[in-house]
Design an enzyme around this catalytic site. Sequence first.
Site, PDB file in Angstrom:
ATOM      1  N   LYS A 223       0.862  -1.183   0.000  1.00  0.00           N
ATOM      2  CA  LYS A 223       0.000   0.000   0.000  1.00  0.00           C
ATOM      3  C   LYS A 223       0.896   1.229   0.000  1.00  0.00           C
ATOM      4  O   LYS A 223       0.942   2.008   0.960  1.00  0.00           O
ATOM      5  CB  LYS A 223      -0.921  -0.015   1.228  1.00  0.00           C
TER       6      LYS A 223
ATOM      7  N   ASP B 163      -5.108  -3.736  -1.938  1.00  0.00           N
ATOM      8  CA  ASP B 163      -6.581  -3.808  -2.032  1.00  0.00           C
ATOM      9  C   ASP B 163      -7.002  -4.095  -3.474  1.00  0.00           C
ATOM     10  O   ASP B 163      -7.855  -4.948  -3.728  1.00  0.00           O
ATOM     11  CB  ASP B 163      -7.239  -2.529  -1.482  1.00  0.00           C
TER      12      ASP B 163
ATOM     13  N   ASP C 197      -1.041 -12.807   4.582  1.00  0.00           N
ATOM     14  CA  ASP C 197      -1.976 -13.622   5.366  1.00  0.00           C
ATOM     15  C   ASP C 197      -3.377 -13.544   4.755  1.00  0.00           C
ATOM     16  O   ASP C 197      -4.030 -14.561   4.513  1.00  0.00           O
ATOM     17  CB  ASP C 197      -1.974 -13.110   6.813  1.00  0.00           C
TER      18      ASP C 197
ATOM     19  N   ASP D 252      -5.381 -16.508   2.081  1.00  0.00           N
ATOM     20  CA  ASP D 252      -6.682 -17.131   2.372  1.00  0.00           C
ATOM     21  C   ASP D 252      -7.647 -16.904   1.214  1.00  0.00           C
ATOM     22  O   ASP D 252      -8.393 -17.794   0.811  1.00  0.00           O
ATOM     23  CB  ASP D 252      -7.305 -16.559   3.656  1.00  0.00           C
TER      24      ASP D 252
HETATM   25  C1  IPM Z   1      -1.493 -18.425   8.848  1.00  0.00           C
HETATM   26  C2  IPM Z   1      -2.261 -18.251  10.113  1.00  0.00           C
HETATM   27  C3  IPM Z   1      -1.333 -17.696  11.174  1.00  0.00           C
HETATM   28  C4  IPM Z   1      -0.911 -16.301  10.746  1.00  0.00           C
HETATM   29  C5  IPM Z   1      -1.879 -17.690  12.591  1.00  0.00           C
HETATM   30  C6  IPM Z   1      -2.338 -19.057  13.028  1.00  0.00           C
HETATM   31  C7  IPM Z   1      -0.895 -17.132  13.566  1.00  0.00           C
HETATM   32  O1  IPM Z   1      -3.376 -17.455   9.898  1.00  0.00           O
HETATM   33  O2  IPM Z   1      -0.480 -19.147   8.865  1.00  0.00           O
HETATM   34  O3  IPM Z   1      -1.904 -17.874   7.831  1.00  0.00           O
HETATM   35  O4  IPM Z   1      -1.616 -15.319  10.966  1.00  0.00           O
HETATM   36  O5  IPM Z   1       0.163 -16.193  10.149  1.00  0.00           O
HETATM   37 MG    MG Z   2      -3.711 -16.962   7.845  1.00  0.00          MG
END
Ligand code: IPM
Ligand code: MG
Length: 367
Positions: A192, A224, A248, A252
């Site tokens: 960012k 973003d 992170d 996901d």
């Molecule tokens: C990941 C998880 C971890 C993070 C947690 C469990 C600490 O979300 O490995 O992505 O935030 O890095």
């Molecule tokens: Mg994570």
Amino acid sequence: MSNPSLLILPGDGIGPEVMAEVAKIIDWYGAKRGLKFDVSEDLVGGAAYDKHGTPLHDDTMEKAQEVDAVLLGAVGGPKYDNLDFSVKPERGLLRLRKEMDLYANLRPAQCFDALADFSSLKRDVVAGLDIMIVRELTSGVYFGEPRGIFEEGNERVGINTQRYTESEIDRVARSAFELAMKRDKKLCSMEKANVMESGILWREVVTKVGEDYPEVELSHMYADAGAMQLTRWPKQFDVIVTDNLFGDLLSDLAAMLTGSLGMLPSASLGAPMPNGRPKALYEPVHGSAPDIAGQGKANPIACILSFAMALRYSFDAGEEATRLEEAVNAVLADGLRTADLLGEEGVQPVSTGEMGDAIVAKLEASL
Ligand code: IPM
Ligand code: MG
């Protein structure tokens, strides 16, 4: 020469169940491919807290520093939600990452053909998707100082600090460029820079490193906008490099493009050890899923594919890694589904153990 060493940390929730399936795969490689490992096992997360009052015992930390690779299941669970922050299960994982200095976290998001309809996105958006997110893992807002909850006047203030040095950016950028060189030679860096000084520095350093990799087409995106582009047309990306927190979130997001978090492995790599192997920890991207733990419902594939990454990145056994990935592909093509992958009519789920056995059978058939 002694066998390479593996430290297995099953952890909490579904961690031990999925790791039991990896153990079958490890045994198979030892028996059938002459790839033998010296395996030891220890506790991490809530399991370690229950026994030692800390989510990672010093002895375990020491072992992790000595082995050729660490395989981790998952940490955390509701039982530990009210523990003091300093002994929460996640702190065990974060300590491993930090003290082993595992700065480059590789999170592939690959869409298995048989699962293209599981994505919340349309099939043609995700079919054939194969991207790699390289997340910086040992710095940024996860570790920056000052941090804490402080009194200020008559209220409290929560503080975390986003902090990156040039060398921290440089080394993770190099990892990402190296990977891009082995893939489609495209790298997109996300930060960012429009609001954060650390983002401005990130962009500058990545651009500078790029001069050493003229063959790689480098682009930059605000994180973003990157999230938006990942859902709009993810196949525009090859390798993405980004910081700890954005990585992170974006990983996901990328994971869900592929249909299930239960499918995705990761590798966390540091500097080479004296034997030439990188410091390394392999773990599934998914969490400990306490709601389904102990019921044989968990999908072991992410953990199994994490072992495939270990074969490739730690043990120079890329062909064996591919063999394992193809075995996973083959069971999915046969229609085998764990409970997280249901949705097709008339399909009965297989258990965690049945999925592991089926993958071993495909390995066997590959000989
Ligand atoms: C990941 C998880 C971890 C993070 C947690 C469990 C600490 O979300 O490995 O992505 O935030 O890095
Ligand atoms: Mg994570």
